[in-house]
Structures are given as structure tokens and as C-alpha cells.
Design a protein around this motif. Sequence first.
Motif, PDB file in Angstrom:
ATOM      1  N   GLN A 111      -4.945   5.178   5.372  1.00 24.65           N
ATOM      2  CA  GLN A 111      -6.246   5.160   4.711  1.00 24.65           C
ATOM      3  C   GLN A 111      -6.328   4.048   3.671  1.00 24.65           C
ATOM      4  O   GLN A 111      -7.363   3.378   3.543  1.00 24.65           O
ATOM      5  CB  GLN A 111      -6.515   6.519   4.064  1.00 24.65           C
ATOM      6  CG  GLN A 111      -6.766   7.636   5.068  1.00 24.65           C
ATOM      7  CD  GLN A 111      -6.935   8.997   4.408  1.00 24.65           C
ATOM      8  OE1 GLN A 111      -7.138   9.080   3.199  1.00 24.65           O
ATOM      9  NE2 GLN A 111      -6.852  10.054   5.191  1.00 24.65           N
ATOM     10  N   ALA A 112      -5.224   3.836   2.940  1.00 21.80           N
ATOM     11  CA  ALA A 112      -5.226   2.805   1.902  1.00 21.80           C
ATOM     12  C   ALA A 112      -5.364   1.411   2.502  1.00 21.80           C
ATOM     13  O   ALA A 112      -6.143   0.579   2.012  1.00 21.80           O
ATOM     14  CB  ALA A 112      -3.942   2.903   1.078  1.00 21.80           C
ATOM     15  N   ASP A 145      -1.887   8.784   4.168  1.00 22.52           N
ATOM     16  CA  ASP A 145      -2.298   8.106   2.931  1.00 22.52           C
ATOM     17  C   ASP A 145      -2.153   6.588   3.077  1.00 22.52           C
ATOM     18  O   ASP A 145      -3.014   5.823   2.623  1.00 22.52           O
ATOM     19  CB  ASP A 145      -1.462   8.595   1.748  1.00 22.52           C
ATOM     20  CG  ASP A 145      -1.757  10.041   1.390  1.00 22.52           C
ATOM     21  OD1 ASP A 145      -2.799  10.560   1.836  1.00 22.52           O
ATOM     22  OD2 ASP A 145      -0.937  10.647   0.674  1.00 22.52           O
ATOM     23  N   HIS A 195      -8.859   0.857   4.124  1.00 25.45           N
ATOM     24  CA  HIS A 195      -9.875   0.710   3.074  1.00 25.45           C
ATOM     25  C   HIS A 195      -9.890  -0.721   2.558  1.00 25.45           C
ATOM     26  O   HIS A 195     -10.966  -1.318   2.357  1.00 25.45           O
ATOM     27  CB  HIS A 195      -9.596   1.682   1.929  1.00 25.45           C
ATOM     28  CG  HIS A 195     -10.524   1.516   0.754  1.00 25.45           C
ATOM     29  ND1 HIS A 195     -11.832   1.945   0.763  1.00 25.45           N
ATOM     30  CD2 HIS A 195     -10.312   0.942  -0.467  1.00 25.45           C
ATOM     31  CE1 HIS A 195     -12.405   1.646  -0.389  1.00 25.45           C
ATOM     32  NE2 HIS A 195     -11.509   1.038  -1.155  1.00 25.45           N
ATOM     33  N   GLU A 196      -8.705  -1.304   2.352  1.00 33.09           N
ATOM     34  CA  GLU A 196      -8.611  -2.685   1.881  1.00 33.09           C
ATOM     35  C   GLU A 196      -9.193  -3.647   2.915  1.00 33.09           C
ATOM     36  O   GLU A 196      -9.884  -4.610   2.563  1.00 33.09           O
ATOM     37  CB  GLU A 196      -7.148  -3.032   1.600  1.00 33.09           C
ATOM     38  CG  GLU A 196      -6.905  -4.467   1.163  1.00 33.09           C
ATOM     39  CD  GLU A 196      -7.503  -4.804  -0.198  1.00 33.09           C
ATOM     40  OE1 GLU A 196      -7.603  -6.008  -0.521  1.00 33.09           O
ATOM     41  OE2 GLU A 196      -7.868  -3.860  -0.945  1.00 33.09           O
ATOM     42  N   PHE A 200       0.817  -1.211   0.000  1.00 31.45           N
ATOM     43  CA  PHE A 200       0.000   0.000   0.000  1.00 31.45           C
ATOM     44  C   PHE A 200       0.857   1.270   0.000  1.00 31.45           C
ATOM     45  O   PHE A 200       0.347   2.362   0.230  1.00 31.45           O
ATOM     46  CB  PHE A 200      -0.923  -0.015   1.224  1.00 31.45           C
ATOM     47  CG  PHE A 200      -1.795  -1.240   1.272  1.00 31.45           C
ATOM     48  CD1 PHE A 200      -2.987  -1.289   0.576  1.00 31.45           C
ATOM     49  CD2 PHE A 200      -1.394  -2.363   1.981  1.00 31.45           C
ATOM     50  CE1 PHE A 200      -3.782  -2.423   0.602  1.00 31.45           C
ATOM     51  CE2 PHE A 200      -2.179  -3.505   2.016  1.00 31.45           C
ATOM     52  CZ  PHE A 200      -3.373  -3.536   1.313  1.00 31.45           C
ATOM     53  N   ASP A 201       2.133   1.107  -0.282  1.00 32.69           N
ATOM     54  CA  ASP A 201       3.082   2.222  -0.365  1.00 32.69           C
ATOM     55  C   ASP A 201       3.364   2.477  -1.845  1.00 32.69           C
ATOM     56  O   ASP A 201       4.018   1.674  -2.511  1.00 32.69           O
ATOM     57  CB  ASP A 201       4.361   1.851   0.392  1.00 32.69           C
ATOM     58  CG  ASP A 201       5.440   2.920   0.323  1.00 32.69           C
ATOM     59  OD1 ASP A 201       5.275   3.896  -0.429  1.00 32.69           O
ATOM     60  OD2 ASP A 201       6.453   2.776   1.024  1.00 32.69           O
ATOM     61  N   VAL A 202       2.883   3.584  -2.368  1.00 33.25           N
ATOM     62  CA  VAL A 202       3.017   3.905  -3.790  1.00 33.25           C
ATOM     63  C   VAL A 202       4.487   3.999  -4.198  1.00 33.25           C
ATOM     64  O   VAL A 202       4.886   3.545  -5.278  1.00 33.25           O
ATOM     65  CB  VAL A 202       2.286   5.227  -4.117  1.00 33.25           C
ATOM     66  CG1 VAL A 202       2.541   5.641  -5.564  1.00 33.25           C
ATOM     67  CG2 VAL A 202       0.789   5.084  -3.857  1.00 33.25           C
TER      68      VAL A 202
END
Length: 271
Positions: free
Chosen positions: A194-195, A191, A198-199, A132-134
Motif C-alpha cells: 500500500q505504501a 502495508d 500510494h507513492e 517503504f519498509d518502516v
Amino acid sequence: MTSAQLIKPSRKQRVRTLWISDVHLGTRDCQAEHLSAFLKRYQADKVYLVGDIIDGWKLRSGVYWPQAHSNVIRRLLTMSKRGTEVVYVTGNHDEFLRRYSKLILGNIHLVDEAEHLTADGRRLLVIHGDQFDVITRYHRWLAFLGDSAYEFTLTLNRWLNHWRRRYGYGYWSLSAYLKHKVKSAVNFISDFEQAITHECAKRGFDGVVCGHIHHAEIRPMGDVEYMNCGDWVESCTALIEHIDGHIELYRLADDQARQAQQLAAAAEPVA
């Protein structure tokens, strides 16, 4: 005696689960001695190693592996031999292990993610979190660059704490302090949280236990309970599930402060 010196408990404390992440064995900033002391204090039914336990990135450029790092591995193997189930969840720094996912060696399980059911019935997703780390996923070169800058900060942190110990002060994380003073770092953490929550909500979990960002925290986010183990290079934190299902955030600095107060109280003359 300084506050950095630990008071040895008279016997092991029985707990249901321990979660630790981001130990980074193989690096000079790994707080292996503190982690070994922490693990010795508990008799746990299950231990989750939530990624980045061994730093494969660092070991590529040269081997650094003192006895203290072997002692952590030995302690975990001893716990496994005595009945503790050890679940190793892979992370990005130990991604070389992902090719062996679903490997079972006695009481040790290697997985990419796991599901944990607490004593009070909550379903938790246990995952390192790099997914989840862009930056880690799509800009790998930037992740390596950031890792080098982070390593420099940890070097400063190591020297600072050397002098703090000399003058009788407990452990304090310079890198964690800087991280939470920089707006971009705070936004990145937000961020990420939240990502991943959400998953979890999408997959029907009640909560998540993760690592990766070296920021320990327990807090509700919507209908999901977000829990991050933190790390053992700067913050020295872990999560502990007690027999009744309550999950506690352990911080070494808080533990040292509490022990220092106990020592001071014990040293006071009786009236």
C-alpha cells in the motif's frame, strides 16, 4: 532425470525486459546456478537488477563467494557486452553502492531508482522498495535481528530441498510457506504494498516494479499495477516483459513442474 533438471531450450528467447531482485550473492542460500540458467535462456534488450543483488551485510562478517556467484556476474557482463542495457537499482543490502549512484560504465547504469516505459506505453517506477519498509528505515537493529532469523529459516530450507532433490521432487520454499502462514508477515507485506503504490499514484506512474520483501506478485492496486520480482534465495522468481509489452511472472517451481510433465509425456510409449 528429475524435475529439478532443466531442459535446455534450442535457442534464446527474445524478450524486451527482464527484472530480477534479491539475489543476495555472497550468501550460501543464493540460488546462483538457477539464476545463471535462467539468464542464458533469454536475449533481452534491458535487464533491471532491482536491488540486493550483492549482499553487503553478509560479506561484512566473512567472504563466501563460490564460482557459481561469479558466473552470474559474468553472465550479466556478457549480456551487456552483447548489447543488453543493464540497470542496477541499489537496495538496502547493497546500499554501499548508493554513494556511486548515477555511475555509468559502458552499458551498465547504477541508479537508486529508474523509470521504465513498456512497449504498450505504461510508465513504471523501478525501485527496490526498502524506502517503504518502516523497520529497515527506523529500526535498523531489528532489521539485522530479523535477517538472522530469516537466515536460519533458509538453512532449514536448504537441507529440506537437498532431500527433496534426492527423492526426485522439485524446489519448494519452506520460508515462503511460513511467511504466508504468519499473520504479522502478511500484514507487513500488505502495508508495504500500500505504501509503495500510494507513492506511485502520487508521482503519476502507471505501475511499480520492486523487490525487497521476497514475495513475487503482479496485481492491480487501485489505479496502479503492483509488480514484485520476488527473489533468488527462496522463491526463484522474475518478471519478463515480452515484445508486445505484456509482463509475465516467472516462477522456477512452475517451470520445473511444466518440464517434468514434458519429460513424462516424452517417455510415454507411442500407441
